[in-house]
Design an enzyme around this catalytic site. Structure first.
Site, mmCIF file in Angstrom:
data_model
loop_
_atom_site.group_PDB
_atom_site.id
_atom_site.type_symbol
_atom_site.label_atom_id
_atom_site.label_comp_id
_atom_site.label_asym_id
_atom_site.label_seq_id
_atom_site.Cartn_x
_atom_site.Cartn_y
_atom_site.Cartn_z
ATOM 1 N N CYS A 1 43.810 35.436 48.324
ATOM 2 C CA CYS A 1 45.200 35.898 48.355
ATOM 3 C C CYS A 1 45.256 37.389 48.065
ATOM 4 O O CYS A 1 44.354 37.944 47.424
ATOM 5 C CB CYS A 1 45.993 35.115 47.300
ATOM 6 S SG CYS A 1 47.722 35.613 47.125
ATOM 7 N N GLY A 2 46.309 38.020 48.504
ATOM 8 C CA GLY A 2 46.488 39.433 48.196
ATOM 9 C C GLY A 2 46.627 39.687 46.709
ATOM 10 O O GLY A 2 46.386 40.805 46.230
#
Length: 201
Positions: free
Chosen positions: A54-55
């Site tokens: 995920c970012g």
């Protein structure tokens, strides 16, 4: 059969929301063994639904820093991987453990993968969401992006207590009460400050 499942789901949800504090819940650790959260009585906890692709995954580094700073004062982070948001927590729990320890040198407890929304959500998360509803994503570019993305999918998303994305955090005080909720877009310095305040009480 479907009706029975719906009834059981409702009963579990009502039971979860009726809990006065965190200590009545049992979860699975990374080895599939039951862990009674009663074991954490008297500690300040930060419960996080995580993902490895995920970012927001670099927040693991900041979480570990907070953990190292406060663990001797009675602080724990409970890490619950969840694959419900963009399928960003793929692989086995062993894969996730290896990724976290090799890339971020995490040492806080890792638990089994769970679901945090929907029919199969963990009763723990039913309770957490009931105790601390979604407010907003805060300010900044990431907050604006998240709000825009979710609004396209569901114009009424902000009125629901559902977990919105990976790395949502719940702060639990020494009495097992959920006292704060932090969205992934909120500054980790705010999280650290809240942890320190809860430990000081």
């Amino acid at each position: 059969m479907r009706k029975l499942i719906l009834i059981l789901t409702t009963v579990f949800a009502l039971t979860a929301t009726a809990q006065e504090n965190l200590y009545g819940f049992t979860v699975k650790d990374e080895y599939g063994k039951d862990v009674k959260l009663e074991e954490y009585r008297g500690k300040v906890l930060l419960i996080v639904n995580t993902a490895t692709k995920c970012g927001f995954t670099p927040q693991y580094k900041e979480l570990q820093a907070i953990y190292e700073k406060y663990k001797e004062l009675g602080f724990e982070i409970l890490d619950f991987p969840c694959n419900q948001f963009g399928a960003q927590a793929p692989g086995s729990i062993q894969d996730i453990h290896q990724f976290c320890t090799e890339n971020y040198e995490t040492t806080f407890p890792l638990f089994d993968k769970i679901e945090v929304n929907g029919d199969n959500e963990s009763p723990l998360y039913t309770w957490l969401k009931n105790e601390q509803a979604f407010k907003d994503f805060g300010k900044g570019i990431k907050a604006k992006f998240m709000a825009g993305m979710l609004k396209k999918k569901d114009p009424g998303y902000a009125d629901k207590s559902d977990i919105k994305w990976n790395f949502t955090k719940f702060l639990i005080d020494r009495h097992g009460k959920a006292i704060a909720r932090f969205e992934p877009t909120q500054n980790m310095k705010e999280v650290a400050k809240a942890v320190a305040a809860a430990l000081a009480e």
